[in-house]
Design a protein around this motif. Structure first.
Motif, short mmCIF file in Angstrom:
data_model
loop_
_atom_site.label_atom_id
_atom_site.label_comp_id
_atom_site.label_asym_id
_atom_site.label_seq_id
_atom_site.Cartn_x
_atom_site.Cartn_y
_atom_site.Cartn_z
N LYS A 9 0.87 -1.19 0.00
CA LYS A 9 0.00 0.00 0.00
C LYS A 9 0.90 1.23 0.00
CE LYS A 9 -4.30 -1.26 2.42
NZ LYS A 9 -5.18 -1.25 1.29
N VAL A 10 0.53 2.20 -0.82
CA VAL A 10 1.24 3.48 -0.83
C VAL A 10 0.19 4.57 -0.68
CG1 VAL A 10 2.64 5.06 -2.22
CG2 VAL A 10 3.11 2.61 -2.30
N GLU A 11 0.29 5.33 0.39
CA GLU A 11 -0.69 6.40 0.67
C GLU A 11 -2.12 5.88 0.56
OE1 GLU A 11 0.53 9.28 -2.21
OE2 GLU A 11 2.40 9.72 -1.15
N GLY A 12 -2.36 4.70 1.13
CA GLY A 12 -3.70 4.13 1.15
C GLY A 12 -4.14 3.45 -0.14
N ARG A 13 -3.29 3.48 -1.18
CA ARG A 13 -3.65 2.83 -2.44
C ARG A 13 -2.98 1.47 -2.53
NH1 ARG A 13 -0.97 4.96 -6.36
NH2 ARG A 13 0.42 6.13 -5.00
N ASN A 14 -3.73 0.48 -3.05
CA ASN A 14 -3.13 -0.83 -3.30
C ASN A 14 -2.32 -0.76 -4.58
OD1 ASN A 14 -4.24 -2.20 -1.08
ND2 ASN A 14 -6.18 -2.42 -2.14
N VAL A 15 -1.05 -1.14 -4.49
CA VAL A 15 -0.19 -1.11 -5.65
C VAL A 15 0.58 -2.42 -5.75
CG1 VAL A 15 0.06 1.41 -5.64
CG2 VAL A 15 1.75 -0.01 -4.45
N GLY B 33 2.71 -0.10 -9.94
CA GLY B 33 1.52 -0.11 -10.77
C GLY B 33 0.27 -0.19 -9.92
N PRO B 34 -0.83 0.37 -10.41
CA PRO B 34 -2.10 0.29 -9.68
C PRO B 34 -2.60 -1.15 -9.65
CG PRO B 34 -2.40 1.37 -11.82
CD PRO B 34 -0.94 1.08 -11.69
N ALA B 35 -2.75 -1.70 -8.46
CA ALA B 35 -3.12 -3.12 -8.30
C ALA B 35 -4.43 -3.45 -9.01
CB ALA B 35 -3.20 -3.48 -6.82
N ALA B 36 -5.42 -2.58 -8.93
CA ALA B 36 -6.73 -2.89 -9.53
C ALA B 36 -6.62 -3.03 -11.04
CB ALA B 36 -7.75 -1.81 -9.16
N GLN B 37 -5.87 -2.13 -11.70
CA GLN B 37 -5.75 -2.18 -13.15
C GLN B 37 -4.92 -3.40 -13.59
OE1 GLN B 37 -4.46 1.55 -14.87
NE2 GLN B 37 -5.84 2.71 -13.57
N VAL B 38 -3.83 -3.66 -12.86
CA VAL B 38 -2.99 -4.82 -13.20
C VAL B 38 -3.80 -6.11 -13.02
CG1 VAL B 38 -0.92 -6.13 -12.57
CG2 VAL B 38 -0.82 -3.62 -12.69
N SER B 39 -4.54 -6.19 -11.91
CA SER B 39 -5.35 -7.39 -11.63
C SER B 39 -6.45 -7.59 -12.67
CB SER B 39 -5.99 -7.30 -10.24
OG SER B 39 -5.00 -7.29 -9.25
N ALA B 40 -7.10 -6.50 -13.07
CA ALA B 40 -8.18 -6.61 -14.07
C ALA B 40 -7.60 -7.12 -15.40
CB ALA B 40 -8.85 -5.25 -14.27
N TRP B 41 -6.44 -6.61 -15.77
CA TRP B 41 -5.79 -7.07 -17.01
C TRP B 41 -5.41 -8.54 -16.90
CZ3 TRP B 41 -0.60 -8.58 -17.68
CH2 TRP B 41 -0.24 -8.83 -19.01
N LEU B 42 -4.83 -8.92 -15.75
CA LEU B 42 -4.45 -10.33 -15.55
C LEU B 42 -5.67 -11.25 -15.63
CD1 LEU B 42 -1.78 -10.16 -12.71
CD2 LEU B 42 -1.47 -11.15 -14.99
#
Length: 158
Positions: free
Chosen positions: A78-84, A100-109
């Motif tokens: 987590k960086v400044e409350g964001r999942n990365v 990288g933003p975890a949500a975008q990377v996860s959605a692509w995966l």
């Protein structure tokens, strides 16, 4: 059959220090005809983009827990409350820490996993079919399997 390509443009951050990072446009790319690999292309201030290729499995696992060793390591934080997701890349040309933003990377995966589910990668490569074809006996095999040099030992009771 044409390969399925799953791509995603996103902005990663090149982490220079705990306080400083710079945005880096990147493209995540996955091809069904190269089912074990993911490709990351970074567009940094250079004449040519920088390409990295590593195991999809490494990125899939790295979204959830630290993994990898050597040239590519991936882990969630987590960086400044964001999942990365952090990716540490090492090469003879230098080292880079990318965020990288975890949500975008996860959605692509997830999209890549729908195209080629885990465990089915070998089927995509046709390795089993290729091996079966290579190992299938042919009529000429009978000729090759006969001993061209009969033994000196005679079997007809000298």
């Amino acid at each position: 059959m044409h390969p399925t390509v799953v791509e995603r443009e996103l902005e990663l951050k090149l982490v220079l220090s705990p306080e400083r990072s710079i945005p880096v446009p990147a493209r995540l790319s996955y091809r069904s005809d190269d089912p074990y690999a993911v490709h990351v292309t970074f567009h940094i201030n250079s004449d040519r983009p920088v390409d990295w290729t590593f195991a999809r499995e490494l990125l899939v696992e790295g979204v959830f827990r630290p993994c990898g060793h050597g040239d590519v390591r991936v882990w969630p934080t987590k960086v400044e409350g964001r999942n990365v997701v952090l990716m540490a890349l090492s090469s003879p040309d230098g080292d880079a820490l990318l965020e990288g933003p975890a949500a975008q990377v996860s959605a692509w995966l997830e999209r890549t996993l729908r195209v080629v589910p885990p465990g089915s990668e070998a089927e995509r490569l046709g390795i089993d079919d290729g091996l079966a074809e290579l190992l299938a006996p042919t009529p000429a095999d009978d000729l090759w399997l006969r001993d061209p040099w009969p033994s000196d030992e005679s079997t007809d009771g000298e």
